[in-house]
Motif scaffolding. Sequence first.
Motif, PDB file in Angstrom:
ATOM      1  N   UNK A  88       0.840  -1.174  -0.017  1.00  0.00           N
ATOM      2  CA  UNK A  88      -0.010   0.049  -0.136  1.00  0.00           C
ATOM      3  C   UNK A  88       0.722   1.123  -0.382  1.00  0.00           C
ATOM      4  N   UNK A  89       2.135   1.100  -0.195  1.00  0.00           N
ATOM      5  CA  UNK A  89       2.901   2.227  -0.323  1.00  0.00           C
ATOM      6  C   UNK A  89       3.284   2.720  -1.727  1.00  0.00           C
ATOM      7  N   UNK A  90       3.191   4.233  -1.904  1.00  0.00           N
ATOM      8  CA  UNK A  90       3.823   4.383  -3.306  1.00  0.00           C
ATOM      9  C   UNK A  90       4.941   3.985  -3.647  1.00  0.00           C
ATOM     10  N   UNK A  91       5.159   3.583  -4.814  1.00  0.00           N
ATOM     11  CA  UNK A  91       6.308   3.201  -5.525  1.00  0.00           C
ATOM     12  C   UNK A  91       7.382   4.382  -5.865  1.00  0.00           C
ATOM     13  N   UNK A  92       8.524   4.177  -6.004  1.00  0.00           N
ATOM     14  CA  UNK A  92       9.586   5.103  -6.138  1.00  0.00           C
ATOM     15  C   UNK A  92       9.263   5.756  -7.406  1.00  0.00           C
ATOM     16  N   UNK A  93       9.221   7.211  -7.522  1.00  0.00           N
ATOM     17  CA  UNK A  93       8.841   8.010  -8.562  1.00  0.00           C
ATOM     18  C   UNK A  93       7.458   7.878  -9.001  1.00  0.00           C
ATOM     19  N   UNK A  94       6.763   7.335  -8.046  1.00  0.00           N
ATOM     20  CA  UNK A  94       4.974   7.413  -8.094  1.00  0.00           C
ATOM     21  C   UNK A  94       4.022   7.621  -7.124  1.00  0.00           C
ATOM     22  N   UNK A  95       4.778   8.979  -6.579  1.00  0.00           N
ATOM     23  CA  UNK A  95       3.772   9.481  -5.416  1.00  0.00           C
ATOM     24  C   UNK A  95       2.734   9.964  -5.767  1.00  0.00           C
ATOM     25  N   UNK A  96       1.624  10.342  -4.863  1.00  0.00           N
ATOM     26  CA  UNK A  96       0.425  10.803  -5.088  1.00  0.00           C
ATOM     27  C   UNK A  96       0.440  11.865  -5.797  1.00  0.00           C
ATOM     28  N   UNK A  97      -0.171  11.884  -7.054  1.00  0.00           N
ATOM     29  CA  UNK A  97      -0.432  13.055  -8.040  1.00  0.00           C
ATOM     30  C   UNK A  97      -1.896  13.236  -8.221  1.00  0.00           C
ATOM     31  N   UNK A  98      -2.486  14.390  -7.928  1.00  0.00           N
ATOM     32  CA  UNK A  98      -3.849  14.593  -8.042  1.00  0.00           C
ATOM     33  C   UNK A  98      -4.198  14.989  -9.278  1.00  0.00           C
ATOM     34  N   UNK A  99      -5.173  14.284  -9.818  1.00  0.00           N
ATOM     35  CA  UNK A  99      -5.911  14.470 -11.265  1.00  0.00           C
ATOM     36  C   UNK A  99      -7.238  14.507 -11.059  1.00  0.00           C
ATOM     37  N   UNK A 100      -7.836  15.611 -12.147  1.00  0.00           N
ATOM     38  CA  UNK A 100      -9.145  15.777 -12.172  1.00  0.00           C
ATOM     39  C   UNK A 100      -9.532  16.201 -13.367  1.00  0.00           C
ATOM     40  N   UNK A 101     -10.632  15.542 -14.153  1.00  0.00           N
ATOM     41  CA  UNK A 101     -11.030  15.669 -15.336  1.00  0.00           C
ATOM     42  C   UNK A 101     -11.241  17.108 -15.704  1.00  0.00           C
ATOM     43  N   UNK A 102     -10.618  17.518 -16.715  1.00  0.00           N
ATOM     44  CA  UNK A 102     -10.677  18.995 -17.169  1.00  0.00           C
ATOM     45  C   UNK A 102     -11.361  19.158 -18.667  1.00  0.00           C
ATOM     46  N   UNK A 103     -12.657  19.725 -18.739  1.00  0.00           N
ATOM     47  CA  UNK A 103     -12.975  19.898 -20.224  1.00  0.00           C
ATOM     48  C   UNK A 103     -12.183  20.538 -21.112  1.00  0.00           C
TER      49      UNK A 103
END
Length: 667
Positions: A88-103
């Motif tokens: 359940x830990x983020x992999x190396x170079x794969x930290x949380x990156x918030x993404x939201x749909x954008x029209x």
Amino acid sequence: IVTKYSGSLLLQKKYKDVEPNLKIKEVDGLELVKLFSKEMAKMLYRKVEAVERLVEAAEDADVYHEYNSSLQFEYYNAVLINEKDEKGNYVSLGNEFILEPNEHFNNLPVNTTSSNIQLPTNVYNKDPDILNGIYMSEALDAVFVENFERDPTLTWQYFGSSTGFFRLYPGDSTFNVSFAQHFKQLVDELQAKGVGKVNKALTESFKILRKFRDAGQGGLCNQAIMLLTDGAMEDYEYVFEKFNWPDRKISTLADVQENVMEYLHVLSRPMVINHDHDIIWTEAYMDSALFASQAQSLLLMTTVAMPVFSKKNETRSHGILLGVIGSDVPLRELLKLAPRYKLGIHGYAFLITNNGYILSHPDLRPLYKEGKKLKPKPNYNSVDLSEVEWEDVNETKRILFLTNDYFFTHISGTPFSLGIVLSRGHGEYVLLGDTSAEEGLHDLLQPDLTLANEWIYCVTDIDPAHRKLSQLEAVIRFITAEEPDLECNEELVQQVLFDAVVTAPMEAYWTTLALTMSNETEDGVQMAFMGTRAGLMRNTLYVGTEKLSNKNFLTSYDKESIFTMDHFPLWYRRAAEHPPGSFIYSLSFEEEAGTYNELLCLETDFSGNKNISSPCFTQPINQSVVGPLIFHEWSSQLICADCFIGKRVPPLFNKQLSANSRISQYL
């Protein structure tokens, strides 16, 4: 039947009543094309300025960056972001990156506060050169965001590094592959066959280069040979020994990949020394993300790009190319600056390059269907204007003939030109009406009314708070001052208000008629509808939606039947060219069933100005017919219908056509 259920006589009377308030303005095509071109030049210059700011930021960041061979730090890798391991830990170079749909970015999930990094699979993601380049280019993030705030019409911005990584803003998890797919599409259909005579090709290439060098011809700059191949089967050392000796840098093809970046620096050296930051506009290429959501003529885009050089004193004479900065420009954004309502019913705008190739044109069809899949046509981006614009010959028989006037001019600061086409008649004049905002607002709120959502009555794609608004909602909020920050086209809004007032009685008329209808009388009438030049539409149903023979008609699923950025509705264009009171019939054909399933009848209205295609109705037809035929000349009026596929005329037409009507061959 048509006159009764359409309500056309009522609409004619209403326009007659307001005739004293109408003005007719002549359109100056040359003035119009210059106005559009000026606005497009401003828009494109803003893209250039954004790229220039990024180039300056990248070069400044490089000056102050000290190379560190042991540098270690985490960055956002587009392939790994938000990925977790089994614990359940983020992999190396794969930290949380918030993404939201954008029209604004085709509804893709993106992060507009940060960029992320794309790396080829054969590049080690923690290589010291890669890490130093990524660390140095993080300075671009603040400029990416600032650019987007300054010009919210910007789309993708990016930095391609000479070390092999790609920084993309806004960051996404899927990577914007439009430009990469463009090159893939070019070679997708290629097949390896036989054996290439690379020996002969290399030998001839060296001879040509030597001939030009010895004669002092050509650019007298660095020379290079580019070889595209799916593999090398021979040893070409003897060719290099003969032509590239004794100062040879490459002795085998294997050396090419290893030394390619060194040669890029050599080739770019004159530009670095001379401080030449050439602005490059690419040819048109396909935005594959829009295949299913846009008209084919609006799928293409172009890219503006500039090189990034090292300005460090110790390496300046070496000509170090750091990479390339670029930004995408969807051509549909340009065409928004040539609004449909100013071009008339049959008018349109088109863009061409300095080579004469089309960037955008309503008759450009860059896709073809293979099964259920849409695929780009070969050479879709090298179509000459003459291939989509031609003059009819005398033998050709068509539903209608138009005489067009063409106006064109250069778009300053770019290799592009703009042309507009205005048809004689509708394209020569604009009808202007006046009404109060209060009266117009009341009639805009009627439930049977819609506006062309692809037209720009108000700018809704800049402020995030406005992006959820339909154009009708935006216009209403603008009129009521609920959204004082909304930027709207006041001329177009005024025409919408006028059309709303004039056509308002139609709702009550249709509603009364629907309430008094009997299932036993006039069976088959399904719908009445109308449209105006301002993109306003009204419609009513005489049957439940479950009984409609074509549920897509007048919806976004049937682009030909609604106002779009690309065109007026097909039924509107046909009806507008016929005398007032004419009836134009159109049959909808179902390819799979091989039958026609409905009759669309249109009655022209508003004598003289032809501003309105009046309400009409649809009626189901279950007749299979063969042979290309067209009906015309019914009681001295021009009657127009879609091509029939069959040898016999549907009984419905036999009943309704008068004795003196005739059928002529349609070719």
